[in-house]
Design an enzyme around this catalytic site. Structure first.
Site, PDB file in Angstrom:
ATOM      1  N   ASP A 188       0.823  -1.224   0.000  1.00  0.00           N
ATOM      2  CA  ASP A 188       0.000   0.000   0.000  1.00  0.00           C
ATOM      3  C   ASP A 188       0.850   1.264   0.000  1.00  0.00           C
ATOM      4  O   ASP A 188       0.327   2.366   0.179  1.00  0.00           O
ATOM      5  CB  ASP A 188      -0.987  -0.010   1.168  1.00  0.00           C
ATOM      6  N   ALA A 295      -7.890  -4.669  10.436  1.00  0.00           N
ATOM      7  CA  ALA A 295      -6.575  -5.282  10.647  1.00  0.00           C
ATOM      8  C   ALA A 295      -6.802  -6.615  11.339  1.00  0.00           C
ATOM      9  O   ALA A 295      -7.376  -6.664  12.432  1.00  0.00           O
ATOM     10  CB  ALA A 295      -5.687  -4.381  11.499  1.00  0.00           C
ATOM     11  N   TYR A 297      -8.734  -9.619  12.384  1.00  0.00           N
ATOM     12  CA  TYR A 297     -10.164  -9.958  12.436  1.00  0.00           C
ATOM     13  C   TYR A 297     -10.994  -8.691  12.695  1.00  0.00           C
ATOM     14  O   TYR A 297     -10.483  -7.708  13.239  1.00  0.00           O
ATOM     15  CB  TYR A 297     -10.418 -10.977  13.548  1.00  0.00           C
ATOM     16  N   ASP A 299     -12.750  -7.217  14.970  1.00  0.00           N
ATOM     17  CA  ASP A 299     -13.041  -7.391  16.389  1.00  0.00           C
ATOM     18  C   ASP A 299     -12.973  -6.077  17.181  1.00  0.00           C
ATOM     19  O   ASP A 299     -13.124  -6.086  18.405  1.00  0.00           O
ATOM     20  CB  ASP A 299     -12.058  -8.405  17.000  1.00  0.00           C
TER      21      ASP A 299
HETATM   22 CA   LIG Z   1      -8.947  -6.304  14.179  1.00  0.00          CA
END
Ligand SMILES: [Ca+2]
Ligand SMILES: [Ca+2]
Length: 480
Positions: A188, A295, A297, A299
Site C-alpha cells: 500500500d 486489521a 479480524y 473485532d
Molecule cells: Ca482487528
C-alpha cells in the site's frame, strides 16, 4: 493532541515501517522443541538480500535490494558472482523498501530444450509525478534469459511497467504458478502513515475501465495481489471485480512480503499489520482482505482506521503525524463501522491485544522507538515446506515465516487440509532482521537472508537493538 518526540518522527519514515515483540500465543512453542540444527554463515557483504531462490543450476540466486544486483552464490563454498548489475537502471532510497526485489525462475518444460528465464521486479525513476502523491518512482517486472555458459542474465524484456513504487511498503514477492501465470504482491506504499501520512490509502481502490485502457496502474494497484500473463497482459480468466477485469486478483492488503504456493495449488500469503495483527492468509481470487478498514479480524480491538488525508477542517498537511495520538479533525472508523465482506486471515501474530494495551512501552521510549515494542513481528517472507521423504522431521506441510522485528523465524504447522494453522514454533532467535528463506532440494538445509541495517528487538531484553549479528548475509541452518 500530544506530539510524539521529534526523534520518532525522524526515524519513523522508513526504517520503522517494518513492524514487532511478540505477544506469544498459547500455541507458540519455545525453541527447545526444535530439531537440532548446525548454523553457519554462507555469505556476507550482500546489499540487503531480498529474495533468495534455489536455482535450476543448483546455486542460490539472490536479489540485492540496495546492492541493485542479482547475485549467484555457490551453496557449498559461498563463492559468489554477479549475474546482473542494475546500477544506473534500478534505484534504491537509503533505508527505503525500493530497489531490486522479486525474482522467479521459469525453466523449460521437461523434455524440451528451451531457454530458462528469470522474472525480476525492480524500482526505476521517471520524470512523471503521479496524480495526488507526486511520486516519480515506478516499478517494473522484466524478463531475462539465463546464459548457461556465463551464468549471467541477458536479453532483458519489459513485461509490465508503470507499477506503483516508492520508499515504503513495496511487498514485491514474485512467484510463477503451475498455471503459467506470474503472481505479484504490491504494497500500500505506506500511505496514511509516517512520511506518507497525507497520501490516501488506496488498498481498497479498484481500477476503472479507463485506467485499464490507458494502462494506468499506479493508483489502483496499491495494496493488491496481481496475476499476470508471461507477456504482461491481463489473463482472460482473472476475476471481474467491480465490473472490471485487470491484473488484480485480491485487494485490501497492507504489505504482503510473504507469498508461496503449496503443491496442491493453495496460495499462502503473509502481510505486516500496523501495531497489531500480522496476518497469514489464503489467497482467493476476487476477494477483499479488509485493509485499511480491518486489521486481522473484525473485532474492534486495538485498531481504528484513522484517515489522515481526510482531515477536516484542518487539512492534513497542517498536522504532525503520530502513531499514538490522533487529532479530532482526522476521521476515525471502527472495524465494525465498515459493513463490507472480506476474507479473514487463517492466523494472526500479535493479536492478543485489547483496547487498553499500552503502545508506549517504556522499554522503547528512548528515541521514541515505540514501534519496536509493538506486538507485531513484521513477517517478511513465507515459504511452504512440503512433505518429503528425508526432509526435516515434523516439518512437512508447514509455512516458514521470517520476521524483521522479532529476531526469529516461525514455523507454522498446517492442518492436513492446509486450511488452518495448528501450532507455531519459534526458531533461531538472534539479533537479526530475517528477510527470506530458501530450501536445499533435499530439504535438510534452510538458507536465510538478512537485512544490512534496521532495528530489531534485543532477544533478551526486548528493547530496540541497532546492531545486527549478521548484516547482509545468507545463513545456513542444516538439520543434524
Ligand atoms: Ca482487528
Ligand atoms: Ca486482512
Amino acid at each position: 493532541m500530544k506530539r510524539i518526540p521529534a526523534a520518532l518522527a525522524a526515524v519513523s519514515a522508513l526504517a520503522l515501517t517494518c513492524t514487532a515483540p511478540a505477544v506469544a500465543d498459547a500455541s507458540t512453542t519455545s525453541p527447545s522443541g526444535e530439531p537440532g540444527f548446525t548454523r553457519s554463515v554462507l555469505a556476507t557483504g550482500l546489499g540487503d538480500p531480498y529474495e533468495i531462490v534455489w536455482g535450476p543450476d543448483n546455486h542460490l540466486w539472490a536479489t540485492e535490494k540496495s546492492g541493485l544486483k542479482v547475485t549467484r552464490v555457490d551453496p557449498t563454498t559461498g563463492a559468489r558472482t554477479t549475474a546482473l548489475d542494475l546500477t544506473g537502471t534500478a534505484v534504491h532510497t537509503a533505508a527505503g523498501q525500493d530497489g531490486v526485489l522479486g525474482l522467479a525462475f521459469q525453466t523449460p518444460r521437461q523434455g524440451t530444450s528451451g531457454s530458462t528465464y528469470v522474472y525480476l521486479s525492480y524500482t526505476y525513476q521517471t520524470t512523471t509525478p503521479a496524480p495526488v502523491t507526486g511520486e516519480t518512482r515506478r516499478l517494473k517486472i522484466a524478463r531475462y534469459t539465463l546464459d548457461r555458459t556465463t551464468h549471467t542474465l541477458v536479453s532483458p524484456k519489459d513485461i509490465l511497467t508503470g507499477l506503483p513504487s516508492g520508499t515504503d511498503h513495496q511487498s514485491a514477492r514474485l512467484r510463477l504458478g503451475s498455471d503459467g501465470k506470474l503472481y505479484y504482491t504490491v504494497g500500500d506504499q505506506g500511505a496514511n502513515q509516517l512520511e506518507h501520512y497525507c497520501n490516501p490509502n488506496w488498498a481498497q481502490r479498484l481500477l476503472t475501465r479507463s485506467e485499464v485502457e490507458h494502462k494506468d496502474w499506479f493508483a489502483a494497484y496499491q495494496g493488491k495481489i496481481l496475476r499476470i500473463n508471461l507477456d504482461g497482459s491481463i489473463p482472460a480468466d482473472n476475476p471481474v471485480i467491480n465490473g472490471v477485469r485487470s491484473h488484480i486478483i485480491t485487494y485490501g492488503h497492507r504489505n504482503s512480503q510473504g507469498l508461496d504456493f503449496a503443491p496442491n495449488g493453495t496460495l499462502y500469503q503473509a502481510e505486516q499489520g500496523p501495531k497489531t495483527d500480522d496476518e497469514i492468509n489464503i489467497v482467493r481470487p476476487g476477494h477483499n482482505y479488509g485493509w485499511p478498514y480491518v486489521a486481522g479480524y473484525r473485532d474492534d480491538q486495538a485498531y481504528t482506521y484513522n484517515n489522515w488525508s481526510a482531515s477536516t477542517p484542518t487539512p492534513c498537511k497542517d498536522l504532525t503525524y503520530s502513531d499514538l495520538e490522533v487529532p479530532d479533525s482526522v476521521p476515525q472508523q471502527k472495524e465494525t463501522d465498515w459493513k463490507g465482506s472480506f476474507v479473514p486471515p487463517i492466523d494472526t501474530l500479535g493479536t492478543s491485544v485489547g483496547n487498553d494495551y499500552n503502545f508506549a512501552d517504556p522499554k522503547c521510549a528512548e528515541g521514541g522507538l515505540y514501534f519496536v515494542c509493538w506486538p507485531t513481528i513484521a513477517p517478511s517472507s513465507l515459504s511452504y515446506y512440503p512433505q518429503r521423504s528425508g526432509g526435516i522431521r515434523g516439518w512437512g506441510n508447514s509455512l516458514i515465516v521470517t520476521t524483521l522485528k522479532d529476531g526469529s523465524v516461525y514455523r507454522l504447522k498446517l492442518s492436513a487440509d492446509g486450511r488452518h494453522v495448528v501450532s507455531r514454533e519459534r526458531l533461531w532467535t538472534s539479533q537479526n532482521r530475517y528477510r527470506d528463506t530458501a530450501f536445499s532440494p533435499d530439504g535438510k538445509t534452510v538458507y536465510v537472508a538478512t537485512d544490512n541495517a534496521g532495528l530489531v528487538r534485543n532477544p533478551s531484553s526486548g528493547a530496540p537493538a541497532t546492531t545486527l549479528d549478521n548484516p547482509g548475509s545468507i545463513l545456513a541452518f542444516h538439520a543434524k
